[in-house]
Design a protein around this motif. Structure first.
Motif, PDB file in Angstrom:
ATOM      1  N   ARG A 391       0.814  -1.209   0.000  1.00  0.00           N
ATOM      2  CA  ARG A 391       0.000   0.000   0.000  1.00  0.00           C
ATOM      3  C   ARG A 391       0.848   1.259   0.000  1.00  0.00           C
ATOM      4  NH1 ARG A 391      -5.398  -0.957   0.940  1.00  0.00           N
ATOM      5  NH2 ARG A 391      -5.730   1.236   1.337  1.00  0.00           N
ATOM      6  N   ASP A 392       2.173   1.078   0.089  1.00  0.00           N
ATOM      7  CA  ASP A 392       3.041   2.236   0.010  1.00  0.00           C
ATOM      8  C   ASP A 392       3.433   2.549  -1.429  1.00  0.00           C
ATOM      9  OD1 ASP A 392       4.734   1.125   2.978  1.00  0.00           O
ATOM     10  OD2 ASP A 392       3.042   2.481   2.789  1.00  0.00           O
ATOM     11  N   GLY A 393       2.874   1.818  -2.370  1.00  0.00           N
ATOM     12  CA  GLY A 393       3.199   2.027  -3.769  1.00  0.00           C
ATOM     13  C   GLY A 393       2.460   3.230  -4.323  1.00  0.00           C
ATOM     14  N   PRO A 394       2.343   3.298  -5.642  1.00  0.00           N
ATOM     15  CA  PRO A 394       1.682   4.462  -6.269  1.00  0.00           C
ATOM     16  C   PRO A 394       0.238   4.585  -5.826  1.00  0.00           C
ATOM     17  CG  PRO A 394       1.953   2.680  -7.826  1.00  0.00           C
ATOM     18  CD  PRO A 394       2.733   2.287  -6.628  1.00  0.00           C
ATOM     19  N   LYS A 395      -0.213   5.810  -5.651  1.00  0.00           N
ATOM     20  CA  LYS A 395      -1.568   6.056  -5.184  1.00  0.00           C
ATOM     21  C   LYS A 395      -2.340   6.817  -6.242  1.00  0.00           C
ATOM     22  CE  LYS A 395      -0.400   6.017  -0.295  1.00  0.00           C
ATOM     23  NZ  LYS A 395      -0.661   4.631  -0.161  1.00  0.00           N
ATOM     24  N   ALA A 396      -3.680   6.799  -6.114  1.00  0.00           N
ATOM     25  CA  ALA A 396      -4.492   7.659  -6.961  1.00  0.00           C
ATOM     26  C   ALA A 396      -4.237   9.091  -6.554  1.00  0.00           C
ATOM     27  CB  ALA A 396      -5.966   7.276  -6.807  1.00  0.00           C
ATOM     28  N   ASP A 397      -4.875  10.026  -7.288  1.00  0.00           N
ATOM     29  CA  ASP A 397      -4.499  11.419  -7.121  1.00  0.00           C
ATOM     30  C   ASP A 397      -5.023  12.044  -5.841  1.00  0.00           C
ATOM     31  OD1 ASP A 397      -3.072  13.608  -8.094  1.00  0.00           O
ATOM     32  OD2 ASP A 397      -4.917  14.551  -8.767  1.00  0.00           O
ATOM     33  N   GLY A 398      -5.710  11.304  -4.990  1.00  0.00           N
ATOM     34  CA  GLY A 398      -6.134  11.862  -3.714  1.00  0.00           C
ATOM     35  C   GLY A 398      -4.992  11.792  -2.723  1.00  0.00           C
ATOM     36  N   ALA A 399      -4.698  12.894  -2.036  1.00  0.00           N
ATOM     37  CA  ALA A 399      -3.649  12.897  -1.029  1.00  0.00           C
ATOM     38  C   ALA A 399      -4.243  12.503   0.309  1.00  0.00           C
ATOM     39  CB  ALA A 399      -3.014  14.275  -0.944  1.00  0.00           C
ATOM     40  N   ASN A 400      -3.394  12.017   1.228  1.00  0.00           N
ATOM     41  CA  ASN A 400      -3.864  11.705   2.563  1.00  0.00           C
ATOM     42  C   ASN A 400      -4.157  12.963   3.357  1.00  0.00           C
ATOM     43  OD1 ASN A 400      -3.880   8.990   2.278  1.00  0.00           O
ATOM     44  ND2 ASN A 400      -1.887   8.642   3.206  1.00  0.00           N
ATOM     45  N   ALA A 401      -3.502  14.070   3.007  1.00  0.00           N
ATOM     46  CA  ALA A 401      -3.728  15.332   3.710  1.00  0.00           C
ATOM     47  C   ALA A 401      -3.822  16.473   2.707  1.00  0.00           C
ATOM     48  CB  ALA A 401      -2.605  15.595   4.707  1.00  0.00           C
ATOM     49  N   ALA A 460     -10.025  15.656  -1.933  1.00  0.00           N
ATOM     50  CA  ALA A 460     -10.603  15.680  -0.589  1.00  0.00           C
ATOM     51  C   ALA A 460     -11.501  14.475  -0.322  1.00  0.00           C
ATOM     52  CB  ALA A 460     -11.390  16.968  -0.377  1.00  0.00           C
ATOM     53  N   GLY A 461     -12.074  13.906  -1.384  1.00  0.00           N
ATOM     54  CA  GLY A 461     -12.949  12.753  -1.200  1.00  0.00           C
ATOM     55  C   GLY A 461     -12.242  11.565  -0.585  1.00  0.00           C
ATOM     56  N   GLU A 462     -10.922  11.491  -0.723  1.00  0.00           N
ATOM     57  CA  GLU A 462     -10.165  10.380  -0.162  1.00  0.00           C
ATOM     58  C   GLU A 462      -9.148  10.830   0.879  1.00  0.00           C
ATOM     59  OE1 GLU A 462      -8.571   7.759  -3.071  1.00  0.00           O
ATOM     60  OE2 GLU A 462     -10.320   7.911  -4.342  1.00  0.00           O
ATOM     61  N   ALA A 463      -9.157  12.105   1.205  1.00  0.00           N
ATOM     62  CA  ALA A 463      -8.192  12.625   2.181  1.00  0.00           C
ATOM     63  C   ALA A 463      -8.583  12.191   3.584  1.00  0.00           C
ATOM     64  CB  ALA A 463      -8.127  14.144   2.101  1.00  0.00           C
ATOM     65  N   GLU A 464      -7.582  11.962   4.413  1.00  0.00           N
ATOM     66  CA  GLU A 464      -7.813  11.656   5.821  1.00  0.00           C
ATOM     67  C   GLU A 464      -7.774  12.911   6.680  1.00  0.00           C
ATOM     68  OE1 GLU A 464      -5.097   8.571   7.057  1.00  0.00           O
ATOM     69  OE2 GLU A 464      -5.169   7.669   5.067  1.00  0.00           O
ATOM     70  N   LEU A 465      -7.099  13.944   6.167  1.00  0.00           N
ATOM     71  CA  LEU A 465      -6.955  15.203   6.895  1.00  0.00           C
ATOM     72  C   LEU A 465      -7.220  16.376   5.953  1.00  0.00           C
ATOM     73  CD1 LEU A 465      -3.553  14.450   8.662  1.00  0.00           C
ATOM     74  CD2 LEU A 465      -5.745  14.596   9.836  1.00  0.00           C
ATOM     75  N   ILE A 466      -7.987  17.355   6.423  1.00  0.00           N
ATOM     76  CA  ILE A 466      -8.128  18.637   5.726  1.00  0.00           C
ATOM     77  C   ILE A 466      -7.781  19.721   6.748  1.00  0.00           C
ATOM     78  CG2 ILE A 466      -9.665  20.221   4.521  1.00  0.00           C
ATOM     79  CD1 ILE A 466     -11.307  17.838   3.623  1.00  0.00           C
ATOM     80  N   LEU A 467      -6.716  20.488   6.463  1.00  0.00           N
ATOM     81  CA  LEU A 467      -6.216  21.466   7.420  1.00  0.00           C
ATOM     82  C   LEU A 467      -6.271  22.862   6.794  1.00  0.00           C
ATOM     83  CD1 LEU A 467      -3.897  18.841   7.359  1.00  0.00           C
ATOM     84  CD2 LEU A 467      -3.786  19.721   9.677  1.00  0.00           C
ATOM     85  N   PHE A 468      -7.067  23.741   7.377  1.00  0.00           N
ATOM     86  CA  PHE A 468      -7.170  25.115   6.914  1.00  0.00           C
ATOM     87  C   PHE A 468      -6.161  25.965   7.690  1.00  0.00           C
ATOM     88  CE2 PHE A 468     -11.347  23.351   5.921  1.00  0.00           C
ATOM     89  CZ  PHE A 468     -11.479  23.734   4.593  1.00  0.00           C
ATOM     90  N   CYS A 469      -5.102  26.387   7.008  1.00  0.00           N
ATOM     91  CA  CYS A 469      -4.004  27.097   7.657  1.00  0.00           C
ATOM     92  C   CYS A 469      -3.867  28.525   7.133  1.00  0.00           C
ATOM     93  CB  CYS A 469      -2.689  26.330   7.438  1.00  0.00           C
ATOM     94  SG  CYS A 469      -2.705  24.652   8.077  1.00  0.00           S
ATOM     95  N   MET A 470      -4.951  29.107   6.617  1.00  0.00           N
ATOM     96  CA  MET A 470      -4.870  30.453   6.038  1.00  0.00           C
ATOM     97  C   MET A 470      -4.806  31.508   7.130  1.00  0.00           C
ATOM     98  SD  MET A 470      -7.533  28.565   4.438  1.00  0.00           S
ATOM     99  CE  MET A 470      -8.973  29.546   4.117  1.00  0.00           C
ATOM    100  N   ASP A 471      -4.224  32.635   6.753  1.00  0.00           N
ATOM    101  CA  ASP A 471      -4.163  33.788   7.651  1.00  0.00           C
ATOM    102  C   ASP A 471      -5.525  34.480   7.670  1.00  0.00           C
ATOM    103  OD1 ASP A 471      -3.225  35.722   9.324  1.00  0.00           O
ATOM    104  OD2 ASP A 471      -2.210  36.884   7.761  1.00  0.00           O
ATOM    105  N   GLY A 472      -5.812  35.195   8.753  1.00  0.00           N
ATOM    106  CA  GLY A 472      -7.045  35.963   8.832  1.00  0.00           C
ATOM    107  C   GLY A 472      -8.225  35.123   9.273  1.00  0.00           C
ATOM    108  N   ASP A 473      -9.370  35.777   9.374  1.00  0.00           N
ATOM    109  CA  ASP A 473     -10.596  35.134   9.856  1.00  0.00           C
ATOM    110  C   ASP A 473     -11.468  34.754   8.670  1.00  0.00           C
ATOM    111  OD1 ASP A 473     -12.623  34.214  11.399  1.00  0.00           O
ATOM    112  OD2 ASP A 473     -13.316  36.167  12.099  1.00  0.00           O
TER     113      ASP A 473
END
Length: 569
Positions: A391-401, A460-473
């Motif tokens: 499972r560490d081989g090539p992956k589809a275009d979805g990232a884990n994060a 995002a459909g296959e991501a395990e993490l979604i992290l919003f790190c933008m500046d401001g509110d």
């Protein structure tokens, strides 16, 4: 005239909505819904809408946009990672299934040229059906899913040479005075080279300028202009318009603007592709099908059996477990949506009669209708076990994060994840930051990461993490709720600008909210106390008191804010 077009649009849209909803409800896919809707409103059933030929001419732009999106998927790193599966499994599947089905068609008294333009398209499977099913079943990123994806990707790549083959074999008098084969080949090579140079020296700088302006409408316009211009150039040279769009997509596949382009083009592609299938349904000769129903059923079953057996054999040759090879064969045994495209082109090239196009269109439709049931069978066939490290081989275009915002905060988060081998996709709207990141080997994609469509294109459909790190509110509870509902498998973390931002997000479906300066301020406070001689135990006590007081203040402020909102409402 305008009233007629408007009325046609209302009728087609209404019937398409009803039939697509019904077919999706029963798991049969949108493509079949469009085809049946077109047949019902067409001249052979209700006769509510006519002139399908003019509509299919416009709708073929959907095929061009689809090839552009396929090109965008082909960044070099992805091709290299899956090279064995794509150019091994995929090539063998298309060639062996194409030749076998061509022989099958020739056996029922078609000429060799007709058998070729009917048999080779039947070797292709339905990407529009199979990929969403694999994704919804959570199997797309398994070794089984990667092999299915690789075969489908090579099938999509083979569309361009198949379209070119139909052009070369054409008997249409309009094509009779075309250039000889060697000249056509040379023109194709030169045109592709010209598009490659245009992509590097014109397209990328153009999108960089538009990205700096920050105007999404201009981005959409530029994306559509790119596709149409590339297709028009190829058409003017007497070449395949789909090839032009495909090359334009490949030229932008490794650019930072890839996900933004996909998100912007996708709605137009979906609408026009739906219109294409409606027009195909209208053009189906139902009388010819009704006269030979047993032929249609028998050929559909023969197609499924032939492809299933051949793909099973190829899978075994590639050392797949027999259960997985059988499941792969069943899953990809149907005909595909590109069959309709190629049959229509073969009919215009006078290689097959309209009746043959309708008969084989019905064969593809019937075989596609079996896909949901074949998918159910493959679920019962256990996939081969995953060996250590596979499972560490090539992956589809979805990232884990997915990290949205690659400033100072996002860089730190990304580097920590990457240090642990977590695949990361980075999204930002700052062109200067994207350029700087590329200088240091980081791949940052351009786009507004608060848009659900762009997040979906970025994986995002296959991501395990979604992290919003933008500046401001910038992050609201409604946005977080929308992201959570769209991508329920992902844990969501948000960088909060201040206390008010933390309070605002209270109750939202967030797994963690981090005040951006809290920890650094606490650390500086500890260092200051240490420098004036306060012992470590007292510093720890002071920090603990501060954190408890801060937590209590946040609770009280949050309750007051909640009360104020209730009073206001």
């Amino acid at each position: 005239m305008n009233e007629s077009l408007l009325l046609d649009g209302v009728i087609l849209g209404g019937f398409a909505l009803v039939f697509v909803l019904i077919f999706r409800r029963f798991g049969l896919g949108a493509t079949l819904g469009y085809l049946v809707a077109g047949a019902v409103v067409g001249p052979q059933v209700l006769h509510l809408v006519g002139n399908a030929e003019s509509k299919i001419g416009v709708a073929e732009l959907g095929i061009t946009l689809l090839l552009f999106i396929v090109g965008l998927e082909l960044n070099p790193s992805r091709l290299w990672a899956l090279k064995k599966e794509i150019f091994g499994l995929g090539l063998l599947q298309v060639v062996l299934c194409g030749l076998a089905v061509t022989g099958l068609v020739a056996a029922v008294h078609f000429s060799w040229s007709a058998a070729l333009v009917l048999g080779l398209p039947l070797a292709l499977s339905s990407t529009a059906q199979v990929l969403p099913m694999l994704q919804s079943a959570g199997r797309l990123r398994t070794p089984f899913g990667e092999r299915a994806f690789s075969i489908l990707l090579f099938q999509d790549l083979s569309i361009v040479p198949l379209i070119t083959l139909v052009t070369v074999l054409s008997r249409n008098p309009a094509d009779a005075h075309g250039p000889p084969g060697w000249q056509l080949f040379l023109s194709t090579v030169l045109a592709v080279a010209g598009l490659v140079l245009a992509g590097r020296f014109l397209l990328r700088p153009l999108f960089r300028i538009i990205g700096n302006l920050g105007e999404r409408e201009m981005f959409v316009f530029a994306a559509l202009f790119t596709v149409v211009a590339a297709a028009a150039i190829m058409e003017a040279l007497g070449l395949s318009t789909a090839l032009g769009a495909f090359v334009a997509g490949v030229m932008l596949a490794d650019s930072p603007y890839r996900h933004e382009l996909e998100a912007d083009v996708e709605p137009f592609r979906s609408i026009l592709l739906g219109l294409f299938f409606l027009a195909v349904g209208m053009m189906l000769d139902l009388h010819a099908i009704a006269e030979r129903p047993f032929f249609v059923i028998a050929m559909a079953l023969a197609l499924i059996a032939t492809k299933a057996v051949i793909i099973f054999g190829i899978g075994m040759a590639f050392r797949m477990k027999w259960r997985a090879a059988l499941a792969l064969g069943l899953l990809l045994s149907q005909g595909g949506e590109f069959g309709f495209v190629l049959f229509a082109q073969a009919q215009r090239a006078f290689l097959i009669a309209p009746e043959a196009a309708s008969l084989f269109g019905a064969i593809v439709t019937l075989s596609m209708a079996t896909t949901p049931f074949l998918m159910m069978i493959t679920k019962r066939i256990r996939e081969e076990p995953v060996v250590a490290g596979e499972r560490d081989g090539p992956k589809a275009d979805g990232a884990n994060a997915l990290i949205v915002g690659y400033g100072r905060f996002g860089q730190t988060v990304a580097q920590m994840l990457i240090a642990q081998g977590v695949p990361v996709t980075l999204i930002d709207t700052d062109i200067e930051m994207i350029d700087v990141a590329s200088d240091f080997g980081a791949k940052v994609y351009y786009g507004d990461g608060t848009r659900l469509d762009l997040l979906r294109q970025a994986g995002a459909g296959e991501a395990e993490l979604i992290l919003f790190c933008m500046d401001g509110d910038q992050i609201s509870p409604d946005l977080v709720t929308g992201v959570h509902n769209a991508f329920p498998k992902a844990s969501i973390y948000v960088r909060a600008f201040d206390r008010r931002a933390v309070i605002k997000l209270k109750g939202a479906p967030v797994d963690g909210v981090v005040r951006e300066v809290l920890e650094s301020a606490v650390k500086m406070g500890r260092m200051a106390l240490e420098s004036i001689g306060v012992d470590h135990a007292e510093i720890d006590r002071t920090e603990d008191i501060y954190r408890r007081n801060d937590k209590e203040r946040l609770r009280v402020q949050s309750e007051r804010a909640t009360f104020a909102r209730r009073v206001a409402s």
